[in-house]
Design an enzyme around this catalytic site. Sequence first.
Site, short mmCIF file in Angstrom:
data_model
loop_
_atom_site.label_atom_id
_atom_site.label_comp_id
_atom_site.label_asym_id
_atom_site.label_seq_id
_atom_site.Cartn_x
_atom_site.Cartn_y
_atom_site.Cartn_z
N ASP A 19 -55.98 34.56 -47.73
CA ASP A 19 -56.53 34.98 -46.44
C ASP A 19 -57.22 33.84 -45.70
O ASP A 19 -57.47 32.77 -46.27
CB ASP A 19 -57.52 36.15 -46.65
CG ASP A 19 -58.46 35.92 -47.83
OD1 ASP A 19 -58.63 34.76 -48.25
OD2 ASP A 19 -59.02 36.90 -48.34
N ASN A 29 -66.79 45.94 -53.11
CA ASN A 29 -66.23 47.24 -52.71
C ASN A 29 -64.77 47.39 -53.16
O ASN A 29 -64.07 48.28 -52.73
CB ASN A 29 -66.33 47.44 -51.18
CG ASN A 29 -65.47 46.45 -50.41
OD1 ASN A 29 -64.81 45.60 -50.99
ND2 ASN A 29 -65.46 46.56 -49.09
N HIS A 38 -62.34 45.13 -52.65
CA HIS A 38 -61.31 44.50 -51.83
C HIS A 38 -60.69 43.30 -52.54
O HIS A 38 -61.33 42.60 -53.32
CB HIS A 38 -61.81 44.13 -50.42
CG HIS A 38 -62.69 42.93 -50.34
ND1 HIS A 38 -63.96 42.96 -49.81
CD2 HIS A 38 -62.47 41.63 -50.68
CE1 HIS A 38 -64.47 41.76 -49.84
NE2 HIS A 38 -63.59 40.93 -50.37
N GLU A 69 -59.40 45.61 -47.36
CA GLU A 69 -60.55 46.47 -47.54
C GLU A 69 -60.09 47.84 -48.06
O GLU A 69 -58.92 48.19 -47.92
CB GLU A 69 -61.28 46.63 -46.20
CG GLU A 69 -61.82 45.32 -45.63
CD GLU A 69 -63.06 44.81 -46.37
OE1 GLU A 69 -63.26 45.16 -47.56
OE2 GLU A 69 -63.82 44.04 -45.76
C1 GLP Z 1 -63.91 37.31 -50.32
C2 GLP Z 1 -62.45 36.82 -50.32
C3 GLP Z 1 -61.69 37.40 -51.48
C4 GLP Z 1 -62.56 37.27 -52.72
C5 GLP Z 1 -63.70 38.24 -52.61
C6 GLP Z 1 -64.72 38.10 -53.71
O1 GLP Z 1 -64.26 38.02 -49.21
N1 GLP Z 1 -61.74 37.10 -49.13
O2 GLP Z 1 -60.44 36.77 -51.64
O3 GLP Z 1 -61.84 37.59 -53.85
O4 GLP Z 1 -64.27 38.24 -51.33
O5 GLP Z 1 -65.58 37.06 -53.45
P1 GLP Z 1 -66.55 36.48 -54.55
O6 GLP Z 1 -65.70 35.92 -55.60
O7 GLP Z 1 -67.35 35.43 -53.82
O8 GLP Z 1 -67.40 37.60 -55.01
#
Ligand code: GLP
Length: 245
Positions: A67, A136, A138, A143
């Site tokens: 993304d 959450n 995602h 989402e």
């Molecule tokens: C972000 C990214 C995701 C990632 C997730 C978890 O928003 N877009 O690809 O896996 O949230 O993030 P983190 O590993 O910092 O908890």
Amino acid sequence: MRVVILPTEQEASDFAADFIEKLIIEKENAVLGLATGSSVLLTYEALIKKYQSGEMSFKNITTFNLDEYIGLQPDHTQSYRHYMNRKLFNHIDIDHKKTYIPECFNKDYESSCESYESKVRENGGIDLQLLGIGTNGHIGFNEPTSSLSSRTRVKTLTQNTIKNNSRFFENNEVQPSIAITMGIGTIMEAQNIILIGLGKHKSKAVADLQNHRNAVVVLDNLAASNLKLYDYYIHTEKMYLEYMC
Ligand code: GLP
């Protein structure tokens, strides 16, 4: 689905890095799907170490990131392009031209999304997709409520995600609230998936995970602490190592 629970974040991340290394040894021109966020950072550090010690090369690897934020130029310090260069690509021998991240800087998002999907297809699809998971649930920026057959598209972020990711932005920085993300359908087509869950704040999300035919979920003890089948997973992995390796 294989669930691997390891005592610490470091061990879980080393497992993920070893898993990626194994794939690259088997297929030196593998196509990797990559993620951003904090969960994958120790894995990237471990991969850089492996490269620096001469254990592995990324020379023939192609990568596709999950993304990118809409509204941030690639050289913006909060863009995922910038993150990937800083945390991985600048430290290994990968060909930067073969590192793809959704293009969010021209306004024709629809054609950006379509060409991203075509690029994945032209490269033969993703061999191994690395994933983190949001609190959450995602994945990428899919989402909750995202269709299981969704493809790369523009997605509006939830308040929960915006709040969680605000830790990366300075007070005076504008934080985007929309992004382009690979779809769940795109991700599910990867040959293999490895999802990393670290920390207590992920324990609810990982307890709700769904299946993929070749998914490995690697968790530290805290992220696994809400799993109803915790003891069973520990036992199953022991059996796996004894009989399948
Ligand atoms: C972000 C990214 C995701 C990632 C997730 C978890 O928003 N877009 O690809 O896996 O949230 O993030 P983190 O590993 O910092 O908890």
